[in-house]
Design an enzyme around this catalytic site. Structure first.
Site, PDB file in Angstrom:
ATOM      1  N   HIS A   1      48.036  59.008  29.160  1.00 19.96           N
ATOM      2  CA  HIS A   1      46.624  58.954  29.564  1.00 19.96           C
ATOM      3  C   HIS A   1      46.269  60.058  30.572  1.00 19.96           C
ATOM      4  CE1 HIS A   1      46.202  55.264  27.412  1.00 19.96           C
ATOM      5  NE2 HIS A   1      46.995  54.584  28.207  1.00 19.96           N
TER       6      HIS A   1
ATOM      7  N   ASP B   1      52.451  54.408  20.974  1.00 22.20           N
ATOM      8  CA  ASP B   1      52.029  53.417  21.957  1.00 22.20           C
ATOM      9  C   ASP B   1      50.786  52.701  21.436  1.00 22.20           C
ATOM     10  OD1 ASP B   1      52.573  52.891  25.140  1.00 22.20           O
ATOM     11  OD2 ASP B   1      50.473  52.568  24.600  1.00 22.20           O
TER      12      ASP B   1
END
Length: 351
Positions: free
Chosen positions: A128, A165
């Site tokens: 992220h 993920d």
């Protein structure tokens, strides 16, 4: 870097345990659970390799210098969190650098042919983190650091990042959105955190078609994941012919992980890794680095990572749970949905 001899290495630095889920007892930390399983099964003694800290000059290749300076300042000033999902402690910046350092060291070991594969333990996820943004517990992006390092130091022209993920790696997407030398492919729950990752987010000139998102609806499990991989990911990789593969691996898609509503089993994860390794052997001399991203700490996370590492480093396929026969969606649902996905991707790839 204290080197490990053999076919593969587990990259790790002991200081990472200091960040092992702040606020939880040590035995509940994600790294403690993973390391304990690797020790019990003998893999740790065979393959553990101590990583160095990532040099700042390597991090400045993917993150803005002002952003890195501000992260360091806030950690040193005692800021306890950057947002609700991103806790901070005094050594957070240093520990994030150890995660990136593990990837850089693994790249060096593989490119000098001392090992062929590696698994990198990180103190926190990283996908992220963008050029100047944190979030979702991420400060620095180790996978992005490794990919850029491959293109810069080793002149690799085709590096593939596969993100498994359950949350979309918006930081990785942003860093490589306009680059053709790094192909990004992500399978993630959608809608879900952080809200990005629609299949229309395809990259920008001169790299349109080089950022591939496969948004996975809630309720999808092994069958749909493997169908998406074989029908979309594999054909694209066959055409791209990557020279190196980086795998961003998190366990949030596991059927019993509360981070998502996905239903991937232990066997499903191993099937995806098998397909990845086949591609790597055909095009990348078997070069694969898998990097730990997110997931809920606990016994199951440790078990999933153990079997993942056994297959990646030793080519040993464990006998594991292959999941339930019934999913929340019918198998035909994937084929209806995939028509829209493939229609977008066919503008750039033969699938």
């Amino acid at each position: 870097m204290e080197q490990s001899v053999g076919s593969g290495a587990i990259m790790f630095h002991p200081d990472l345990l200091q960040y092992d889920n702040p606020g939880l007892p040590p035995e509940n930390g994600r790294l403690a659970c993973i390391v304990d399983r690797l020790i019990l099964d003998g893999l740790w003694a065979e393959a553990a390799c101590q990583a160095d800290i990532a040099p700042l000059k390597r991090l400045r290749d993917i993150h803005q210098e002002d952003y890195l300076t501000e992260l360091h300042r806030k950690a040193g000033a005692g800021v306890e969190k950057l947002d609700e999902r991103t806790p901070l402690m005094e050594k957070s910046f240093e520990l994030a650098r150890y995660g990136a350092g593990g990837v850089l060291d693994a790249v060096d070991l593989i490119m000098t042919e001392e090992i062929s594969t590696a698994f990198v333990l990180t103190g926190m996820p990283g996908h992220h983190a963008g050029t100047k943004s944190f979030g979702g517990g991420c400060l620095i992006n180790p996978v992005a650091a490794g990919a850029h390092y491959l293109t810069k130091k080793f002149r690799q022209q085709r590096v593939a990042i596969i993100d498994l993920d359950s949350a979309h790696g918006n930081g990785t997407q942003e860093i490589f959105f306009r680059r053709r030398d790094v192909l990004t492919l992500s399978l993630h729950e959608y809608p879900g955190f952080p809200g990005s990752g629609h299949y229309s987010e395809i990259g920008d000139n001169p790299a349109k078609g080089y950022n591939i998102n496969i948004p996975v609806p809630s309720g999808y499990g092994d069958r749909e994941y493997l169908a998406a991989f074989k029908e979309v990911v594999v054909p694209i990789l066959e055409q791209y012919q990557p020279e190196f593969i980086l795998l961003a691996f998190g366990t949030g898609a596991f059927v019993d992980d509360p981070l998502s509503h996905l239903l991937v089993s232990e066997g499903g994860f191993l099937s995806l890794l098998q397909e990845t390794m086949k591609i790597a052997r055909r095009h990348a001399h078997g070069r694969v680095i898998s990097v730990l991203e997110g997931g809920t700490p606990g016994v199951m996370m440790g078990q999933i990572i153990l079997h993942h590492v056994m297959l990646l480093l030793k080519n040993r396929l464990s006998s594991v749970d292959k999941g339930k026969k019934t999913e929340l969606v019918s198998y035909s649902d994937w084929y209806r949905y995939s028509k829209y996905l493939k229609a977008e991707l066919k503008k750039y790839w033969r699938i």
